[in-house]
Design a protein around this motif. Structure first.
Motif, short mmCIF file in Angstrom:
data_model
loop_
_atom_site.label_atom_id
_atom_site.label_comp_id
_atom_site.label_asym_id
_atom_site.label_seq_id
_atom_site.Cartn_x
_atom_site.Cartn_y
_atom_site.Cartn_z
N ILE A 1 0.84 -1.21 0.00
CA ILE A 1 0.00 0.00 0.00
C ILE A 1 0.87 1.25 0.00
N ILE A 2 1.90 1.28 0.85
CA ILE A 2 2.79 2.44 0.93
C ILE A 2 3.50 2.67 -0.41
N LEU A 3 3.99 1.59 -1.02
CA LEU A 3 4.72 1.71 -2.29
C LEU A 3 3.80 2.18 -3.42
N ILE A 4 2.57 1.65 -3.47
CA ILE A 4 1.62 2.07 -4.50
C ILE A 4 1.34 3.57 -4.40
N ILE A 5 1.11 4.03 -3.17
CA ILE A 5 0.81 5.45 -2.96
C ILE A 5 2.00 6.32 -3.33
N LEU B 1 -5.05 -9.12 13.66
CA LEU B 1 -5.84 -9.34 12.44
C LEU B 1 -6.19 -8.04 11.72
N THR B 2 -6.54 -6.99 12.50
CA THR B 2 -6.91 -5.72 11.87
C THR B 2 -5.77 -5.12 11.04
N PRO B 3 -4.51 -5.08 11.56
CA PRO B 3 -3.41 -4.59 10.71
C PRO B 3 -3.22 -5.40 9.43
N MET B 4 -3.57 -6.71 9.47
CA MET B 4 -3.48 -7.52 8.26
C MET B 4 -4.62 -7.20 7.29
N LEU B 5 -5.82 -6.98 7.83
CA LEU B 5 -7.00 -6.78 6.99
C LEU B 5 -7.07 -5.39 6.37
N ASN B 6 -6.49 -4.38 7.04
CA ASN B 6 -6.59 -3.00 6.54
C ASN B 6 -6.14 -2.84 5.09
N PRO B 7 -4.93 -3.30 4.73
CA PRO B 7 -4.52 -3.12 3.32
C PRO B 7 -5.37 -3.93 2.35
N ILE B 8 -5.87 -5.10 2.80
CA ILE B 8 -6.74 -5.91 1.93
C ILE B 8 -8.04 -5.16 1.67
N ILE B 9 -8.61 -4.57 2.71
CA ILE B 9 -9.86 -3.81 2.58
C ILE B 9 -9.66 -2.61 1.66
N TYR B 10 -8.57 -1.87 1.87
CA TYR B 10 -8.33 -0.68 1.06
C TYR B 10 -7.98 -1.04 -0.39
N SER B 11 -7.49 -2.26 -0.61
CA SER B 11 -7.18 -2.68 -1.98
C SER B 11 -8.43 -3.17 -2.70
N LEU B 12 -9.23 -4.00 -2.02
CA LEU B 12 -10.39 -4.63 -2.66
C LEU B 12 -11.57 -3.67 -2.81
N LYS B 13 -11.73 -2.74 -1.86
CA LYS B 13 -12.91 -1.88 -1.86
C LYS B 13 -12.61 -0.48 -2.40
N ASN B 14 -11.38 -0.24 -2.83
CA ASN B 14 -11.01 1.09 -3.28
C ASN B 14 -10.60 1.06 -4.76
N GLU C 1 -9.62 3.48 -6.72
CA GLU C 1 -8.44 4.27 -7.05
C GLU C 1 -7.16 3.48 -6.82
N VAL C 2 -7.12 2.71 -5.73
CA VAL C 2 -5.95 1.89 -5.43
C VAL C 2 -5.81 0.79 -6.46
N LYS C 3 -6.92 0.16 -6.84
CA LYS C 3 -6.87 -0.91 -7.85
C LYS C 3 -6.42 -0.36 -9.21
N LYS C 4 -6.90 0.82 -9.57
CA LYS C 4 -6.49 1.43 -10.83
C LYS C 4 -5.00 1.79 -10.80
N ALA C 5 -4.54 2.31 -9.66
CA ALA C 5 -3.12 2.66 -9.53
C ALA C 5 -2.24 1.42 -9.65
N LEU C 6 -2.71 0.32 -9.04
CA LEU C 6 -1.95 -0.93 -9.12
C LEU C 6 -1.88 -1.43 -10.56
N ARG C 7 -2.99 -1.32 -11.30
CA ARG C 7 -2.99 -1.73 -12.70
C ARG C 7 -2.05 -0.86 -13.53
N ARG C 8 -2.05 0.45 -13.25
CA ARG C 8 -1.16 1.36 -13.99
C ARG C 8 0.30 1.02 -13.74
N ILE C 9 0.62 0.69 -12.49
CA ILE C 9 2.02 0.34 -12.15
C ILE C 9 2.44 -0.92 -12.86
#
Length: 312
Positions: free
Chosen positions: A43-47, A279-292, A294-302
């Motif tokens: 998540i940090i690297l994508i941003i 568990l919450t620190p593990m789930l946070n990036p998954i939630i922000y990746s799957l439900k966001n 903008e993050v998914k589009k940024a990942l595809r662009r990278i």
């Protein structure tokens, strides 16, 4: 008085004493720890790599991911080591350090989430003034304030422990150093420590929860005023991942510290602790990746950019 920082260790009794089950738990929590590190670092690297994510929301998310990495690292490595040991011990200094950073990071975490709620409030309710209000100075103040609140909470809860005496077996009925469990081991009067803990839970808990609640009341009110169902859905989708993370954190964290003593249970306490600290620190990036989106589009662009560089 004896030098408590060097003279003894605490013995953990939690999760299990069964050698075979401990190996299984070691494998499970090792996987969770690796997913936590990889997810939050990703998540940090994508941003950092995608200019389109250079917005206040993702500035806060970067700090949230860093806090989650630190929080998990504060707890899980020692936990994994103890799974492989016959006696699960931790020194007095190690216990206080683990507790200090747990307070620091957990309180910083909830105030960062509160800052993210405020950011969503401005974006939804005052979109034309968003860039002016959520400028770099304000964002820096909000993040700095979150860390200062965490530092204050950690200091007022851990410093008084140095005045306590610990007698007998010094067995902590938990898998990590949490203040309520540690106070039960002390042979000193812990009334003041318990009052400080209750005070800090109320002040820092409500201090982060109320602004978040007020922000989302305004957000929901504004969304309901939108006539188009599609526009309402799109506006709400910008908040959905944040709301999911908030639900996970507040449901378990507040239940742990605000529940009546009459319903206290070692197993329940450990389950709550595993949820909000591991568990919450593990789930946070998954939630922000799957439900966001903008993050998914940024990942595809990278990935697309990388493929273009690999295949000229």
């Amino acid at each position: 008085m004896e030098n408590q920082t060097d003279s003894f260790v605490f013995l953990f009794l939690g999760l299990s004493g069964d050698p075979q089950l401990q190996i299984f738990l070691f494998l499970i929590f090792s996987i969770i720890f690796l997913i936590t590190l990889l997810g939050n670092i990703t998540i940090i690297l994508i941003i950092r790599m995608d200019p389109s994510l250079s917005t206040p929301m993702y500035y806060f998310l970067t700090h949230l991911s860093f806090v989650d990495i630190c929080y998990s690292t504060d707890i899980v490595p020692k936990m994994l080591t103890n799974f492989l040991m016959k006696q699960k011990t931790i020194s007095f200094t190690g216990c206080i350090s683990q507790m200090f950073f747990s307070f620091l990071l957990s309180v910083t975490d909830v105030f960062l989430l509160s800052a993210m709620a405020y950011d969503r409030y401005i974006a939804v309710c005052y979109p034309l003034h968003y860039i002016m209000i959520m400028n770099k100075v304000i964002c820096t103040y909000l993040v700095t304030g979150a860390w200062l609140m965490g530092l204050l909470s950690a200091t007022i809860n851990t410093v008084p422990i140095f005045g306590l005496k610990f007698c007998g077996l010094r067995e902590i009925n938990h898998f990590r150093c949490e203040l309520p469990s540690l106070l039960k081991v002390s042979c000193s009067d812990t009334f003041l420590n318990n009052e400080i803990l209750l005070f800090s839970v109320l002040v820092f808990g409500l201090g982060s929860f109320l602004p978040t609640l007020i922000s989302y009341i305004h957000i929901m009110t504004s969304i309901m005023k939108i006539h188009s169902a599609e526009s309402r859905r799109k506006t709400f989708s910008t908040c959905s991942s944040h709301l999911t993370v908030l639900g996970l954190l507040y449901m378990t964290g507040m239940s742990q510290y605000m529940k009546p003593s009459s319903v206290s249970s070692i197993t329940l306490d450990e389950l709550f602790s595993i949820q909000y600290s591991i568990l919450t620190p593990m789930l946070n990036p998954i939630i922000y990746s799957l439900k966001n989106e903008e993050v998914k589009k940024a990942l595809r662009r990278i990935f697309t950019k990388k493929q273009m560089l690999d295949y000229p």
